[in-house]
Motif scaffolding. Structure first.
Motif, mmCIF file in Angstrom:
data_model
loop_
_atom_site.group_PDB
_atom_site.id
_atom_site.type_symbol
_atom_site.label_atom_id
_atom_site.label_comp_id
_atom_site.label_asym_id
_atom_site.label_seq_id
_atom_site.Cartn_x
_atom_site.Cartn_y
_atom_site.Cartn_z
ATOM 1 N N UNK A 48 0.995 -1.150 0.029
ATOM 2 C CA UNK A 48 -0.033 0.043 0.144
ATOM 3 C C UNK A 48 0.957 1.216 0.058
ATOM 4 N N UNK A 49 2.173 1.147 -0.041
ATOM 5 C CA UNK A 49 3.227 2.174 -0.018
ATOM 6 C C UNK A 49 2.998 3.060 1.280
ATOM 7 N N UNK A 50 2.183 2.812 2.300
ATOM 8 C CA UNK A 50 2.209 3.481 3.322
ATOM 9 C C UNK A 50 2.404 2.693 5.074
ATOM 10 N N UNK A 51 3.215 1.844 4.780
ATOM 11 C CA UNK A 51 3.419 1.064 6.075
ATOM 12 C C UNK A 51 4.393 1.994 7.035
ATOM 13 N N UNK A 52 4.098 1.915 8.153
ATOM 14 C CA UNK A 52 5.071 2.744 8.981
ATOM 15 C C UNK A 52 6.659 2.074 8.993
ATOM 16 N N UNK A 53 6.689 0.532 9.005
ATOM 17 C CA UNK A 53 7.859 -0.142 8.659
ATOM 18 C C UNK A 53 7.749 -1.519 8.896
ATOM 19 N N UNK A 54 8.735 -2.388 8.704
ATOM 20 C CA UNK A 54 8.706 -3.974 8.826
ATOM 21 C C UNK A 54 9.430 -4.060 10.275
ATOM 22 N N UNK A 55 8.627 -4.747 11.204
ATOM 23 C CA UNK A 55 9.172 -4.895 12.492
ATOM 24 C C UNK A 55 9.649 -6.420 12.825
ATOM 25 N N UNK A 78 12.729 -1.869 10.365
ATOM 26 C CA UNK A 78 13.338 -1.210 9.120
ATOM 27 C C UNK A 78 12.175 -0.277 8.539
ATOM 28 N N UNK A 79 12.643 0.876 8.527
ATOM 29 C CA UNK A 79 11.704 2.108 8.091
ATOM 30 C C UNK A 79 12.091 2.741 6.595
ATOM 31 N N UNK A 80 11.638 2.083 5.490
ATOM 32 C CA UNK A 80 12.238 2.373 4.048
ATOM 33 C C UNK A 80 11.116 3.426 3.661
ATOM 34 N N UNK A 81 11.765 4.384 2.659
ATOM 35 C CA UNK A 81 10.846 5.119 2.032
ATOM 36 C C UNK A 81 11.651 5.962 0.825
ATOM 37 N N UNK A 82 10.606 6.476 0.051
ATOM 38 C CA UNK A 82 11.177 7.486 -0.923
ATOM 39 C C UNK A 82 10.364 8.814 -0.732
ATOM 40 N N UNK A 83 11.258 9.892 -0.979
ATOM 41 C CA UNK A 83 10.480 11.076 -0.817
ATOM 42 C C UNK A 83 11.037 12.057 -2.103
ATOM 43 N N UNK A 84 9.918 12.717 -2.982
ATOM 44 C CA UNK A 84 10.045 13.380 -3.747
ATOM 45 C C UNK A 84 10.446 14.722 -3.680
ATOM 46 N N UNK A 85 9.785 15.678 -4.527
ATOM 47 C CA UNK A 85 10.133 17.160 -4.285
ATOM 48 C C UNK A 85 11.592 17.558 -4.695
ATOM 49 N N UNK A 86 12.120 18.448 -3.913
ATOM 50 C CA UNK A 86 13.743 18.797 -3.904
ATOM 51 C C UNK A 86 14.661 17.573 -3.344
ATOM 52 N N UNK A 87 13.934 16.622 -2.504
ATOM 53 C CA UNK A 87 14.730 15.576 -1.814
ATOM 54 C C UNK A 87 15.133 14.482 -2.748
ATOM 55 N N UNK A 88 13.933 14.049 -3.420
ATOM 56 C CA UNK A 88 14.193 13.170 -4.595
ATOM 57 C C UNK A 88 15.178 12.007 -4.463
ATOM 58 N N UNK A 89 14.906 11.181 -3.105
ATOM 59 C CA UNK A 89 15.959 10.421 -2.506
ATOM 60 C C UNK A 89 15.261 9.114 -1.820
ATOM 61 N N UNK A 90 15.799 8.163 -1.613
ATOM 62 C CA UNK A 90 15.533 7.052 -0.972
ATOM 63 C C UNK A 90 16.253 6.975 0.360
ATOM 64 N N UNK A 91 15.586 6.409 1.278
ATOM 65 C CA UNK A 91 16.524 6.120 2.582
ATOM 66 C C UNK A 91 15.756 5.263 3.292
ATOM 67 N N UNK A 92 16.483 4.820 4.448
ATOM 68 C CA UNK A 92 16.043 3.622 5.456
ATOM 69 C C UNK A 92 16.410 3.958 7.011
ATOM 70 N N UNK A 93 15.764 3.990 7.777
ATOM 71 C CA UNK A 93 16.011 3.836 9.121
ATOM 72 C C UNK A 93 16.013 3.025 9.956
ATOM 73 N N UNK A 271 -1.397 6.445 6.100
ATOM 74 C CA UNK A 271 -0.804 5.840 7.110
ATOM 75 C C UNK A 271 -1.695 5.087 8.065
ATOM 76 N N UNK A 272 -2.837 6.268 8.715
ATOM 77 C CA UNK A 272 -3.709 5.346 9.591
ATOM 78 C C UNK A 272 -4.585 4.170 8.765
ATOM 79 N N UNK A 273 -4.854 4.364 7.597
ATOM 80 C CA UNK A 273 -5.603 3.207 7.009
ATOM 81 C C UNK A 273 -4.764 2.032 6.920
ATOM 82 N N UNK A 274 -3.221 2.354 6.810
ATOM 83 C CA UNK A 274 -2.353 0.983 6.721
ATOM 84 C C UNK A 274 -2.133 0.368 8.115
ATOM 85 N N UNK A 275 -2.417 1.290 8.917
ATOM 86 C CA UNK A 275 -2.474 0.478 10.441
ATOM 87 C C UNK A 275 -3.805 -0.308 10.543
#
Length: 373
Positions: A48-55, A78-93, A271-275
């Motif tokens: 759903x592209x809206x998961x808080x992360x994989x626990x 693991x909390x991965x994501x992509x953010x657009x706009x001027x950021x345009x980058x992937x990351x994972x916490x 995000x709330x719907x994903x929960x």
């Protein structure tokens, strides 16, 4: 020939030097992130592209002697994501947590953040993320305070006097210029008094520590909630004054009458719907709801006592002017923040760019060229 790949390593002192504790700037970047969320220019985990992360949730018992077992606040995520706009980058916490860490002189959570090129997957930066995560956690209610709180708010209440609420309070104070009094509640009075002393020293305004919840909630204009998951928090409808704004960053319970008689703004309704989807899949919806910040709302939505999440308000829509935030000085507003990796990505990106510009951190080499397989 594959190119050489270097990436930047930023220790916690490096992060501080690069500006991770700049609360006002962090609020601004998080507001920009909310705008991108509202527009849909992002991706998070799950189908759903809206998961808080994989626990990784540890079992209560195991036949394997070295496998960890469940304990208070013990998990990996693991909390991965992509953010657009001027950021345009992937990351994972990468998030490791164990309440027993305190016995070893360690913080409950130990966090790292990786930023990656969106096309190649090459690492751009590996950074210490405890302060990063705390700063963006605090900045989210800071954005909410800007858009939802009455501008003449004079009394702020801090519910839970730990490091997360210190970050929340710091960010909120960048947006409220009329505060004259701070009430600091914690179940441990010594912690509440310590927080009050810090407020008075830093902000030169009156602050008191209390250990009774009612004292913490009554007569406050803005209330920031980030209490411990290990000590359930409950507040009553009658304690919340007209015009109050409650900014929730931790678990709580309250009267049904309050939740059905206030304006509710979520951080991000998908995000709330994903929960809720995760709760359905868990096989024990009620137990799942008990473990997440939005649980009291989800129960009332399921019972038909609140509008469906799809019809509710997210802060991104408020920031983008699509839906109203506070509509008058009298309404009571509650904001719910559950945390999203995109905020770690945006603030991490900002600090990474600062570090590159200022020559902060250590360059590490992944390879000069990859070995042939």
């Amino acid at each position: 020939m594959y190119p050489n790949i270097d990436f930047l390593y930023l220790s916690e002192p490096d992060m501080i030097t690069a500006g991770v504790l700049d609360a006002a700037r962090c609020v601004s970047v998080c507001e920009e992130t909310f705008s991108l969320l509202g527009k849909g220019d992002y991706l998070m985990g799950g189908a759903n592209h809206n998961s808080h992360g994989l626990n990784i949730v540890f079992p209560k018992e195991t036949k394997f002697p070295n496998m960890p077992v469940a304990g208070p606040d013990r998990r990996f995520a693991a909390m991965p994501g992509y953010l657009g706009g001027r950021f345009d980058i992937c990351g994972n916490k990468w998030y490791g947590s164990n309440h027993a860490n305190a016995e070893k002189g360690l913080p409950r959570s130990i966090l790292t953040m990786m930023l990656n090129d969106k096309d190649t997957g090459a690492p751009l930066a590996l950074m210490s993320a405890n302060l990063l995560s705390a700063a963006r956690t605090g900045a989210v209610p800071g954005v909410a305070a800007k858009h939802l709180a009455n501008k003449d708010s004079k009394t702020v209440s801090v519910i839970g006097c730990g490091p997360i609420n210190k970050a929340c309070f710091t960010a909120i104070m960048t947006q409220l210029g009329a505060v004259e009094k701070v009430i600091c509640f914690d179940v441990f009075l010594a912690k509440a008094n310590e927080f009050a002393g810090w407020v008075e020293e830093k902000y030169r305004i009156s602050a008191i520590g209390v250990d009774e919840a009612e004292q913490g909630f009554r007569d406050a204009d803005v209330i920031t909630v980030a209490a411990s998951r290990l000590k359930p928090l409950y507040f009553k409808d009658e304690w919340i004054k007209e015009g109050a704004t409650i900014l929730v960053s931790g678990p709580f319970n309250t009267d049904e009458s309050f939740l059905t008689d206030c304006k509710i703004v979520f951080d991000h309704t998908p995000l709330q719907e994903a929960y809720v989807e995760d709760a359905d899949a868990s096989g024990n919806k009620d137990a799942y709801y008990s473990g997440v910040i939005g649980g009291p709302f989800y129960r009332l939505i399921d019972a038909g006592k609140l509008p469906a999440l799809a019809d509710s308000t997210g802060l991104g829509d408020v920031v983008n002017g699509i839906k109203p935030g506070r509509e008058n000085a009298q309404e009571r507003v509650i904001f719910i923040a559950c945390g999203m990796a995109v905020f770690d990505i945006s603030w991490g990106f900002e600090i990474y760019k600062n570090a590159v510009r200022e020559g902060i951190g250590q360059s590490l080499n992944l390879w000069k060229r990859p070995s042939a397989l």
